[in-house]
Design an enzyme around this catalytic site. Structure first.
Site, short mmCIF file in Angstrom:
data_model
loop_
_atom_site.label_atom_id
_atom_site.label_comp_id
_atom_site.label_asym_id
_atom_site.label_seq_id
_atom_site.Cartn_x
_atom_site.Cartn_y
_atom_site.Cartn_z
N HIS A 24 0.85 -1.21 0.00
CA HIS A 24 0.00 0.00 0.00
C HIS A 24 0.88 1.26 0.00
O HIS A 24 0.59 2.23 -0.70
CB HIS A 24 -0.89 0.04 1.25
CG HIS A 24 -1.93 -1.03 1.33
ND1 HIS A 24 -2.09 -1.85 2.40
CD2 HIS A 24 -2.91 -1.40 0.44
CE1 HIS A 24 -3.10 -2.68 2.20
NE2 HIS A 24 -3.61 -2.43 1.02
N LYS A 48 -15.74 -8.39 4.58
CA LYS A 48 -14.50 -8.72 5.30
C LYS A 48 -14.66 -8.64 6.82
O LYS A 48 -15.34 -7.74 7.32
CB LYS A 48 -13.39 -7.75 4.87
CG LYS A 48 -12.93 -7.99 3.46
CD LYS A 48 -11.78 -7.09 3.08
CE LYS A 48 -11.34 -7.37 1.65
NZ LYS A 48 -10.33 -6.41 1.19
N ARG A 97 -2.23 -5.43 -9.11
CA ARG A 97 -1.05 -6.26 -8.85
C ARG A 97 -0.89 -7.36 -9.89
O ARG A 97 0.14 -7.49 -10.51
CB ARG A 97 -1.13 -6.85 -7.45
CG ARG A 97 -1.02 -5.79 -6.36
CD ARG A 97 -1.56 -6.28 -5.06
NE ARG A 97 -2.94 -6.70 -5.23
CZ ARG A 97 -3.61 -7.45 -4.38
NH1 ARG A 97 -3.01 -7.91 -3.32
NH2 ARG A 97 -4.86 -7.76 -4.60
N SER A 135 -3.31 -7.89 2.75
CA SER A 135 -3.42 -7.76 4.20
C SER A 135 -3.78 -9.11 4.81
O SER A 135 -3.28 -9.48 5.87
CB SER A 135 -4.47 -6.71 4.56
OG SER A 135 -4.09 -5.47 4.02
N1 COA Z 1 -0.20 -3.97 -1.77
C1 COA Z 1 -0.65 -4.87 -0.91
N2 COA Z 1 -1.91 -5.27 -0.85
C2 COA Z 1 -2.76 -4.73 -1.73
C3 COA Z 1 -2.37 -3.78 -2.67
C4 COA Z 1 -1.02 -3.40 -2.67
N3 COA Z 1 -0.54 -2.52 -3.53
N4 COA Z 1 -3.43 -3.44 -3.40
C5 COA Z 1 -4.45 -4.15 -2.93
N5 COA Z 1 -4.05 -4.92 -1.92
C6 COA Z 1 -4.82 -5.90 -1.17
C7 COA Z 1 -5.41 -5.31 0.06
O1 COA Z 1 -4.54 -5.48 1.17
C8 COA Z 1 -6.67 -6.13 0.20
O2 COA Z 1 -6.32 -7.35 0.85
P1 COA Z 1 -7.36 -8.16 1.72
O3 COA Z 1 -8.44 -8.60 0.77
O4 COA Z 1 -6.57 -9.27 2.25
O5 COA Z 1 -7.89 -7.20 2.76
C9 COA Z 1 -7.06 -6.43 -1.24
O6 COA Z 1 -5.87 -6.34 -1.98
C10 COA Z 1 -8.00 -5.45 -1.89
O7 COA Z 1 -8.76 -4.82 -0.98
P2 COA Z 1 -8.82 -3.25 -0.72
O8 COA Z 1 -7.88 -2.51 -1.60
O9 COA Z 1 -8.67 -3.03 0.73
O10 COA Z 1 -10.20 -2.90 -1.23
P3 COA Z 1 -11.55 -3.64 -1.07
O11 COA Z 1 -11.73 -4.47 -2.25
O12 COA Z 1 -11.71 -4.27 0.27
O13 COA Z 1 -12.53 -2.40 -1.16
C11 COA Z 1 -13.36 -0.27 -0.53
C12 COA Z 1 -12.59 -1.52 -0.12
C13 COA Z 1 -13.56 0.54 0.72
C14 COA Z 1 -12.54 0.52 -1.54
C15 COA Z 1 -14.69 -0.70 -1.22
O14 COA Z 1 -15.33 -1.70 -0.45
C16 COA Z 1 -15.62 0.48 -1.37
O15 COA Z 1 -15.49 1.27 -2.27
N6 COA Z 1 -16.58 0.62 -0.42
C17 COA Z 1 -17.51 1.73 -0.38
C18 COA Z 1 -18.89 1.31 -0.91
C19 COA Z 1 -18.96 1.49 -2.40
O16 COA Z 1 -18.85 2.57 -2.93
N7 COA Z 1 -19.16 0.36 -3.08
C20 COA Z 1 -19.27 0.34 -4.50
C21 COA Z 1 -17.95 0.14 -5.14
S1 COA Z 1 -18.23 -0.25 -6.83
#
Ligand code: COA
Length: 174
Positions: A24, A48, A97, A135
């Site tokens: 991140h 989650k 990624r 994560s």
């Molecule tokens: N390095 C390490 N890990 C990374 C990464 C990077 N560069 N990029 C992504 N990841 C990982 C994250 O750690 C996460 O891991 P996990 O699944 O083990 O927790 C995963 O990839 C992706 O998850 P994250 O980036 O945290 O996003 P998410 O998919 O959980 O979405 C929100 C979170 C808050 C962005 C999303 O739920 C959201 O937009 N919510 C608001 C409601 C909304 O508008 N919904 C409609 C969206 S279309």
């Protein structure tokens, strides 16, 4: 220049950050090189189960990137595009990624674009050492690995300390 409006270009980097990893941080650094300000926005993904509270995640981000300028760390509820608009953001940053990320990110981007056509999503690729990092994998490995110090390649010393504390408390309460 006369008449020039000094408009800061703001981008939102949303995620669950449970906890923030060096992957991140890699994306955040790329973001601040391009945008005037990056808002690291901790959101809620109902699919989650979290290890850390929103406040704990915010604290870990704050301590993990103390030297990066032009950053705001915030939490949000509701739709990401509504939050982005409230913040006056022009863009949403996501990390891409591997090919496996593509379908989910594609779906999310198109949905966000349907909800608000004015906010663009941009993707950054992290360094290759973080390509398979998540994560969840950090949380899982940290439970079982004997020498937790080996995780220092993937998280900051502050996050590693918080992981150790949390796992110690979990063991004691079992
Ligand atoms: N390095 C390490 N890990 C990374 C990464 C990077 N560069 N990029 C992504 N990841 C990982 C994250 O750690 C996460 O891991 P996990 O699944 O083990 O927790 C995963 O990839 C992706 O998850 P994250 O980036 O945290 O996003 P998410 O998919 O959980 O979405 C929100 C979170 C808050 C962005 C999303 O739920 C959201 O937009 N919510 C608001 C409601 C909304 O508008 N919904 C409609 C969206 S279309």
């Amino acid at each position: 220049m006369p008449g020039k409006v000094d408009r800061k270009v703001v981008a939102i980097y949303p995620g669950t950050f449970d906890p923030i990893t060096n992957g991140h941080i890699d994306i955040i650094k790329r973001g601040v090189n391009i945008f005037d300000k990056v808002v690291v926005a901790i959101g809620h993904n109902p699919k989650k189960q979290h290890m850390f509270t929103l406040e704990e995640r915010k604290d870990m981000i704050r301590h993990s990137i103390p030297d990066i300028k032009n950053i705001e760390i915030d939490t949000f509820n509701g739709l990401l595009v509504d939050y982005a608009k409230k913040k006056g953001a022009a863009a949403i940053i996501r990390g891409l990624r591997a090919v496996s990320d593509f379908e989910y990110e594609f779906q999310m981007t198109l949905m966000n674009r349907t909800l608000d056509v004015t906010i663009e999503t941009v993707f950054f690729m992290p360094s290759e050492e973080f390509v398979y990092l998540t994560s969840s994998i950090i949380k899982e490995v940290s439970r079982y690995i004997d020498n937790k110090e080996n995780l220092i390649k993937f998280v900051t010393p502050y996050v590693l300390q918080k992981l150790k504390e949390r796992l110690k408390n979990e063991t004691q309460s079992c």
